[in-house]
Design an enzyme around this catalytic site. Structure first.
Site, mmCIF file in Angstrom:
data_model
loop_
_atom_site.group_PDB
_atom_site.id
_atom_site.type_symbol
_atom_site.label_atom_id
_atom_site.label_comp_id
_atom_site.label_asym_id
_atom_site.label_seq_id
_atom_site.Cartn_x
_atom_site.Cartn_y
_atom_site.Cartn_z
ATOM 1 C CB THR A 45 4.983 0.039 -2.776
ATOM 2 O OG1 THR A 45 5.816 -0.531 -1.750
ATOM 3 C CG2 THR A 45 5.714 0.025 -4.102
ATOM 4 N NE ARG A 105 -0.117 4.745 8.694
ATOM 5 C CZ ARG A 105 -0.329 3.469 9.017
ATOM 6 N NH1 ARG A 105 -0.682 3.151 10.234
ATOM 7 N NH2 ARG A 105 -0.184 2.518 8.121
ATOM 8 C CB ALA A 119 -4.934 1.136 10.846
ATOM 9 C CD1 TRP A 149 8.553 -3.081 -4.786
ATOM 10 C CD2 TRP A 149 9.368 -4.093 -6.618
ATOM 11 N NE1 TRP A 149 9.663 -3.821 -4.414
ATOM 12 C CE2 TRP A 149 10.176 -4.446 -5.510
ATOM 13 C CE3 TRP A 149 9.685 -4.609 -7.874
ATOM 14 C CZ2 TRP A 149 11.278 -5.294 -5.625
ATOM 15 C CZ3 TRP A 149 10.791 -5.452 -7.992
ATOM 16 C CH2 TRP A 149 11.576 -5.791 -6.884
ATOM 17 C CE LYS A 155 -2.734 0.010 3.450
ATOM 18 N NZ LYS A 155 -1.831 0.669 4.412
ATOM 19 C CG PHE A 159 3.992 -8.832 -5.897
ATOM 20 C CD1 PHE A 159 4.916 -9.061 -4.895
ATOM 21 C CD2 PHE A 159 2.982 -7.904 -5.673
ATOM 22 C CE1 PHE A 159 4.837 -8.372 -3.685
ATOM 23 C CE2 PHE A 159 2.898 -7.217 -4.460
ATOM 24 C CZ PHE A 159 3.828 -7.459 -3.465
ATOM 25 C CE LYS A 198 2.326 -2.717 9.464
ATOM 26 N NZ LYS A 198 3.015 -1.531 8.945
ATOM 27 C CG PHE A 232 -3.555 -2.791 9.086
ATOM 28 C CD1 PHE A 232 -2.443 -3.502 8.681
ATOM 29 C CD2 PHE A 232 -3.584 -2.344 10.395
ATOM 30 C CE1 PHE A 232 -1.389 -3.773 9.547
ATOM 31 C CE2 PHE A 232 -2.533 -2.605 11.278
ATOM 32 C CZ PHE A 232 -1.441 -3.323 10.846
#
Length: 559
Positions: free
Chosen positions: A76, A97, A276, A412, A74, A384, A108, A304
């Site tokens: 990215t 954030r 979150a 990405w 997210k 991906f 994480k 999230f």
């Protein structure tokens, strides 16, 4: 196979502009920027006043399906979309954030994006950055010390030590500190009482910092913090203790948004970092509003899935900041959809159309939730390496058949150039589709009704059950006049339900609220469900075991 560079290798090769240059590109006067080294800076709150009459840029909220161990990217996509908007000749600012050290050292990871869509200097941002989180830790624990000292010195406010609600915090995952006893050792060491530690990003002071729009608002919110209850069961606040001035002083610099940049020199404001799943999951109101005055488009994210961060952004943050979002981007990956369809993590590289189709139910529910808020939306397929053409076509066809705007994002691998089509789609949808933004519930409805509304409309639950403790706390909330506050749900991020193993789109379930507490300063009620922890633990193999620093002073093993 050629070497695929790690995120940190890519970041360390970045050709950064000085923070002063980035500020100059945004039209910020030198007097309004406070450099923290060469590539980071604090921005003066005077910017908002100076640009008060300027038109606000369009605010694009990036959210996602329910996260899985496969990762959604997210941050990215948020960074990549910001870069892509600039790549296509628009003026965009990213607003994110700040990462917490707990997850960074745990499992994480950080929150700087990935590949060729990152914010830099990534090492600084993921570690101590400009010290905002440390300032929040200090302010929180200063209040704890002042409370304990007040009790030790005679307890004029008649605080009941059995009903203290203000604990301690640290910016690290440390399960052994969840429950402690303080004040042991005799009369000179204070009054013995139970306490504990939360992670700093779960502190109400973090939420307050992120929802305040000025120094005066910060002070006003700090005054309202409930620290516990007296022997007559009346709430005792920071205002009663008369220490709001000292707390505001400790936070005065942390309140200023931080300016950095992406790999492609797109300006980025990174400020505040509540989780979150246990807090409201959005960067600061000040950073978002400032970004809207500095750019024509703001790309921001909420933590999230859309059931957590986006719901709280739309019901809590928009109210606090008087913000009207223009569009929501829902990030989906083939990998995560396959996991929601029942595929184990070690089999994700294999094509599996059937599992992916099953997992699409999770995406569809989140789209339904965004529609409930009346907002235009676009699904971004975060590509991906192992995604097959057939899988991507299946997801695209599904969205097209449902009338859902969808676009592939290759940010990405390709940075801004890989998000060109997504940027064009987002701008076109903002310009062409109607924005009927509305909140999910009215503030005057009872807290239990708000919780039921969220559970039924956003999670797809049949209803909500309240524990005996929560039912008692509901009455207390009403008695003390807190009923009209919005609700911040503390829930697992892995499922639409409150059970983390129920992936996909679960049905025939109810949500159990085990505890309710007020964050009167932040301005919301927290409803705790399941076994969501406000102090996480470290995994068996913490990320910290792979980290080091070279003799040249460069970080090693930081993603």
């Amino acid at each position: 196979m050629s070497h695929v560079p790690s995120d940190i290798e890519i970041a360390q090769e970045a050709k950064m502009k000085k923070a002063l240059e980035i500020a100059e590109d945004l039209g910020i006067e030198e007097a309004d920027i406070e450099p923290y080294g060469h590539y980071k800076a604090k921005l003066s709150l005077d910017i908002l006043e100076k640009k008060e009459r300027d038109k606000d840029g369009k605010i694009i909220l990036v959210t996602a399906i329910n996260p899985t161990p496969a990762g959604e990217g997210k941050s990215t996509v948020t960074v990549g979309l910001g870069q892509a908007l600039n790549y296509t000749g628009r003026k965009a600012v990213v607003a994110l954030r700040e990462p917490s050290l707990g997850p960074t050292m745990g499992m994480k990871g950080g929150a700087c994006g990935g590949g060729f869509s990152q914010v830099v200097p990534m090492e600084d941002i993921n570690l101590h950055f400009t010290g905002d989180i440390h300032a929040i830790t200090t302010a929180h624990n200063a209040l704890t010390a002042l409370i304990d000292n007040h009790i030790h010195r005679g307890n004029e406010l008649n605080l009941d030590v059995r009903k203290l609600t203000w604990k301690r915090v640290m910016d690290m995952n440390d399960r052994s500190l969840r429950h402690i006893v303080a004040g042991l050792g005799g009369p000179l060491q204070g009054v013995p009482h139970e306490s504990g530690f939360d992670i700093t990003v779960a502190s109400e002071i973090m939420a307050i910092l992120c929802l305040s729009d000025s120094i005066d608002d910060l002070r006003k919110r700090l005054k309202k913090i409930v620290i516990g209850y007296d022997f007559s069961d009346h709430p005792v606040t920071v205002a009663d203790l008369k220490v709001e001035g000292a707390l505001t002083l400790l936070l005065k610099d942390a309140l200023k948004p931080n300016l950095v940049q992406t790999l492609e020199n797109t300006p980025a404001l990174i400020h505040g970092g509540p989780f979150a799943n246990i807090a409201h999951g959005c960067n600061s109101v000040l950073a978002t509003k400032m970004a809207a005055k500095l750019g024509d488009y703001v790309v921001t994210e909420a933590g999230f899935g859309a059931d957590l961060g986006a719901e709280k952004f739309l019901n809590i943050k928009t109210r606090a900041g008087k913000i009207k979002p223009s569009l929501v981007v829902v990030v989906a990956t083939i990998r995560a959809l396959k996991m929601h369809g029942g595929v184990p993590k070690d089999e994700l590289k294999e094509e599996n159309i059937d599992a992916m189709k099953k997992g699409l139910a999770n995406l569809e529910k989140h789209i339904e939730s965004i529609k409930t808020f009346g907002l235009p939306h676009v699904v971004a397929i975060n590509k991906f390496v192992h995604d097959t053409e057939a899988e991507i076509a299946t997801l695209t066809d599904f969205c097209n058949s449902k009338g859902i705007n969808v676009e592939l994002a290759e940010v990405w691998e390709k940075g801004g150039a890989g998000g060109k089509q997504l940027a064009d789609k987002v701008v076109n949808v903002i310009e062409e589709e109607q924005n009927n933004f509305r909140h999910l519930y009215d503030l005057e409805t009872a807290p239990e009704e708000k919780i039921n509304t969220i559970a039924k409309n956003i999670y797809g639950a049949q209803g909500v059950d309240f524990s005996a403790q929560a039912a008692k706390q509901l009455e207390q909330l009403k008695k003390h006049g807190w009923s009209s506050l919005p609700v911040c749900m503390a829930k697992t991020q892995y499922s639409l339900s409150d059970d983390p193993v129920k992936v996909g789109r679960p049905s025939n379930f109810r949500i159990t609220v085990r505890e309710l507490k007020v964050s009167a300063g932040a301005g919301f009620i927290v409803a705790l469900t399941g076994n969501v922890m406000t102090m996480p633990g470290l995994p068996k193999h913490p990320g910290a075991l792979d980290m080091d620093v070279s003799s040249e002073g460069k970080a090693v093993g930081l993603f």
